[in-house]
Design a protein around this motif. Structure first.
Motif, PDB file in Angstrom:
ATOM      1  N   SER A   1      54.721  54.316  59.591  1.00 21.41           N
ATOM      2  CA  SER A   1      53.982  53.153  59.379  1.00 21.41           C
ATOM      3  C   SER A   1      52.321  53.711  59.557  1.00 21.41           C
ATOM      4  CB  SER A   1      54.035  52.245  60.451  1.00 21.41           C
ATOM      5  OG  SER A   1      54.038  52.510  61.731  1.00 21.41           O
ATOM      6  N   TRP A   2      52.236  54.789  60.409  1.00 16.28           N
ATOM      7  CA  TRP A   2      50.846  55.198  60.676  1.00 16.28           C
ATOM      8  C   TRP A   2      50.446  56.096  59.443  1.00 16.28           C
ATOM      9  CZ3 TRP A   2      46.431  55.521  62.884  1.00 16.28           C
ATOM     10  CH2 TRP A   2      45.402  56.597  62.722  1.00 16.28           C
TER      11      TRP A   2
ATOM     12  N   GLU B   1      40.342  44.356  42.801  1.00 16.42           N
ATOM     13  CA  GLU B   1      41.024  45.460  43.202  1.00 16.42           C
ATOM     14  C   GLU B   1      40.933  45.526  44.716  1.00 16.42           C
ATOM     15  OE1 GLU B   1      41.402  50.533  42.546  1.00 16.42           O
ATOM     16  OE2 GLU B   1      39.832  49.327  41.383  1.00 16.42           O
ATOM     17  N   ILE B   2      39.689  45.546  45.209  1.00 16.84           N
ATOM     18  CA  ILE B   2      39.457  45.675  46.639  1.00 16.84           C
ATOM     19  C   ILE B   2      40.295  44.728  47.517  1.00 16.84           C
ATOM     20  CG2 ILE B   2      37.606  45.294  48.269  1.00 16.84           C
ATOM     21  CD1 ILE B   2      37.307  48.170  46.895  1.00 16.84           C
TER      22      ILE B   2
ATOM     23  N   THR C   1      47.065  53.801  52.554  1.00 18.61           N
ATOM     24  CA  THR C   1      46.168  52.717  51.985  1.00 18.61           C
ATOM     25  C   THR C   1      44.752  52.560  52.412  1.00 18.61           C
ATOM     26  OG1 THR C   1      46.991  51.390  53.984  1.00 18.61           O
ATOM     27  CG2 THR C   1      48.345  51.295  51.895  1.00 18.61           C
ATOM     28  N   ARG C   2      44.649  52.965  53.686  1.00 19.00           N
ATOM     29  CA  ARG C   2      43.118  53.119  54.106  1.00 19.00           C
ATOM     30  C   ARG C   2      42.388  54.022  53.169  1.00 19.00           C
ATOM     31  NH1 ARG C   2      42.454  54.083  60.370  1.00 19.00           N
ATOM     32  NH2 ARG C   2      43.919  55.602  59.907  1.00 19.00           N
TER      33      ARG C   2
ATOM     34  N   SER D   1      46.347  47.118  52.994  1.00 20.16           N
ATOM     35  CA  SER D   1      45.999  48.005  54.045  1.00 20.16           C
ATOM     36  C   SER D   1      46.274  47.004  55.453  1.00 20.16           C
ATOM     37  CB  SER D   1      44.700  48.170  54.300  1.00 20.16           C
ATOM     38  OG  SER D   1      44.119  48.776  55.357  1.00 20.16           O
ATOM     39  N   ALA D   2      45.884  45.750  55.258  1.00 17.17           N
ATOM     40  CA  ALA D   2      46.162  44.747  56.295  1.00 17.17           C
ATOM     41  C   ALA D   2      47.656  44.667  56.621  1.00 17.17           C
ATOM     42  CB  ALA D   2      45.473  43.441  56.127  1.00 17.17           C
ATOM     43  N   ALA D   3      48.702  44.596  55.825  1.00 16.55           N
ATOM     44  CA  ALA D   3      49.766  44.602  56.018  1.00 16.55           C
ATOM     45  C   ALA D   3      50.449  45.974  56.739  1.00 16.55           C
ATOM     46  CB  ALA D   3      50.674  44.299  54.817  1.00 16.55           C
ATOM     47  N   ALA D   4      49.702  46.981  56.089  1.00 17.44           N
ATOM     48  CA  ALA D   4      50.241  48.314  56.752  1.00 17.44           C
ATOM     49  C   ALA D   4      49.816  48.379  58.219  1.00 17.44           C
ATOM     50  CB  ALA D   4      49.564  49.591  55.932  1.00 17.44           C
TER      51      ALA D   4
END
Length: 558
Positions: free
Chosen positions: A162-163, A345-346, A169-170, A353-356
């Motif tokens: 997950s990291w 897109e952002i 994604t970040r 990214s928030a989900a990840a």
């Protein structure tokens, strides 16, 4: 595990070949016999710093080779494969040190850097001594050790995966933000450059086509000019100039007036004039046909040159070859499109990214809970090992503390530290800062007893872990060393007869003098020789029958 250690010309050792087996191997000998030289030699093979003083006085260089056998899948094998080192049934780490202190390192006779040798050595041997603790004393490895003890590898894998997904994604989000920010700063230039190039509309391979067309039109123009010049030479220049054809006809008529004479002396000239007139007429006809066929269009040439020069000017302006103009225009359009659609897109990347991040925090939270439970169990297990090791007043703590988000990583969101308080009322502190050398060595042994099943290092070396203790405490040290040796290979340098009696193999280190030179020798001991060595350790210089009887008792108990 370590199977052989070959030493040449290291300090007092001239030539030594040692063999090691599984379980507990003890090394004994009087102080100054050279036990530390053996450990220094092994350290050389594992990548320790080389010094000039290690080379024996009568030699030009010293060398050490350590041979290991490993289970398939060991991390050291993966590291060697990654570095392009050919793998064999055994791994041989070799180090050669010259008189000047310079050294060479090889693995399986393939040259490697000392840095790589050190990395491999750290995966093969862990040394626990009174003054240079490694392995367990390093907080960087405490989280992995605790995780191996709690036996929840799936939790650690979930955190790592997950990291990795969150970091990916970040990175994508940061890249998109950077690109859009750059595009926003250059928007006016982007739109102008895009419009300019779109108007020009460069095509793939257009420069070569235009250059070829230009050359063809230039050649056609030169041909047309040559034909026109030739036609001008044989055509009348003006009305007063009769031209070549009229001149030939006039000359022919003048000669025909001599026709009364027979034979006419001008007959050959008349024939030549007739042929010249016919040739001239044919030349005029051919030149006319060539003029009609000539591909000379100044307007087309001008258009081709204007287009070619415009493309080259645009390429110079953007500092790229003409052939890259279409791709450059596509990139400009893409940047504008990204700018136009950037907000959407952002937003999508931010949501991803928030989900990840949520997936990582969920996994890290589960791992943290497991670590805290495991930390309590580990502390209780280590505390049970301390009283027999004369550390009954000590308190061991496996501390699991939350990290700031900036310090989160692939191993989770916790800082795991092993702490010790050696006296009541004392706040627990770092292992290597609170305990004395002997206390720290025994604490390390207690930890190894509890954690040895999770160790990936196949060989452990304890240097005088029994220093300063005797009697029941020394017997407890020996018992725990033997327990650790059930799972991994253990080498221990000891002055304790209680520890020496527990060894599955026993090596005696001694100095020998011959021909005016002192050399260190190592002898394997069995049966009576081993009994005599343990009796010497019990009695000192004079071995008594009582000491031999006590040695028999220790060996029998072991």
């Amino acid at each position: 595990m370590l199977t052989t250690l070959s030493i040449r010309d290291v300090v007092l050792i001239e030539r030594l070949d040692l063999q090691f087996g599984p379980g507990l191997t003890v090394l004994t000998g009087e102080t100054g016999a050279g036990k530390s030289i053996l450990l220094d030699s092994l350290g050389l093979a594992l990548g320790a710093r080389a010094e000039q003083g290690l080379v024996r006085d009568s030699a030009d260089q010293a060398s050490v080779a350590a041979c290991f056998t490993l289970d398939s899948g060991h991390a050291a094998l993966a590291l060697l494969a990654e570095q392009g080192v050919e793998l064999e049934d055994e791994i041989v780490l070799r180090r050669v040190v010259g008189k000047d202190g310079r050294s060479r390192a090889t693995v399986n006779d393939q040259p490697v850097s000392v840095g790589l040798l050190r990395r491999i050595g750290a995966l093969l041997v862990e040394v626990q001594g009174q003054h240079d603790q490694m392995g367990l004393a390093d907080p960087a490895g405490h989280a992995a050790l605790l995780d191996s003890y709690t036996a929840k590898p799936a939790l650690r894998r979930a955190v790592f995966d997950s990291w990795t997904a969150w970091r990916t994604t970040r990175t994508a989000l940061d890249t998109a933000r950077t690109q859009i920010a750059e595009a926003a700063r250059e928007e006016e230039w982007l739109r102008h450059a895009t419009d300019e190039l779109a108007t020009l509309a460069p095509e793939e391979g257009e420069e070569d086509r235009l250059a070829t067309e230009r050359q063809r039109l230039q050649q056609g123009e030169r041909r047309a000019e040559a034909i026109a010049a030739a036609v001008a030479e044989i055509a009348p220049r003006d009305r007063r100039s009769p031209g070549p054809a009229a001149a030939l006809r006039a000359a022919s008529r003048a000669l025909q007036r001599l026709g009364a004479a027979d034979p006419n002396p001008a007959a050959p000239a008349l024939a030549a004039l007739d042929r010249a007139e016919e040739a001239l007429a044919e030349a005029e006809s051919l030149l006319g046909r060539l003029a009609d066929e000539a591909d000379a269009d100044p307007r087309l040439l001008e258009q081709a040159e204007e287009r070619l020069f415009a493309l080259r000017a645009a390429a110079r302006k953007h500092n790229i070859p003409v052939v890259e103009l279409p791709a450059f225009l596509a990139r400009l359009r893409a940047r504008l499109a990204a700018l136009d659609s950037g907000t959407a897109e952002i937003t999508a990347l931010e949501a991803k990214s928030a989900a990840a991040r949520t997936a990582f925090t969920d996994a890290a939270t589960a791992l943290s809970a497991n670590r805290k439970q495991g930390a309590d169990r580990l502390a209780r297990a280590v505390m049970r090992e301390l009283p027999p090791l004369k550390l009954d007043r000590a308190r061991f703590v496996a501390d699991v503390a939350a990290l700031d988000e900036a310090k989160w990583g692939p191993s989770g969101a916790d800082a795991v530290r092993f702490l010790i308080a050696t006296n009541p009322g004392q706040a627990p502190g770092a292992l290597d800062r609170v305990a004395s050398g002997g206390e720290l060595s025994r604490l390390m042994l207690a930890l190894k007893v509890v954690l040895s099943t999770g160790s990936a290092v196949p060989t452990l070396v304890f240097d005088e872990v029994d220093s300063g203790v005797g009697g029941a405490t020394a017997a407890a040290v020996g018992d725990r060393l033997a327990r650790v040796a059930d799972g991994v290979q253990v080498l221990v340098v000891t002055h304790s007869p209680q520890v020496a009696a527990r060894g599955a193999a026993h090596l005696r280190v001694a100095k020998q003098e011959a021909a005016g030179q002192v050399r260190t020798q190592v002898s394997p001991l069995n049966g009576p020789a081993r009994r005599e060595e343990i009796a010497r350790m019990l009695a000192g210089e004079t071995v008594t029958e009582a000491a031999r009887a006590a040695a028999d008792s220790l060996l029998g108990a072991a």
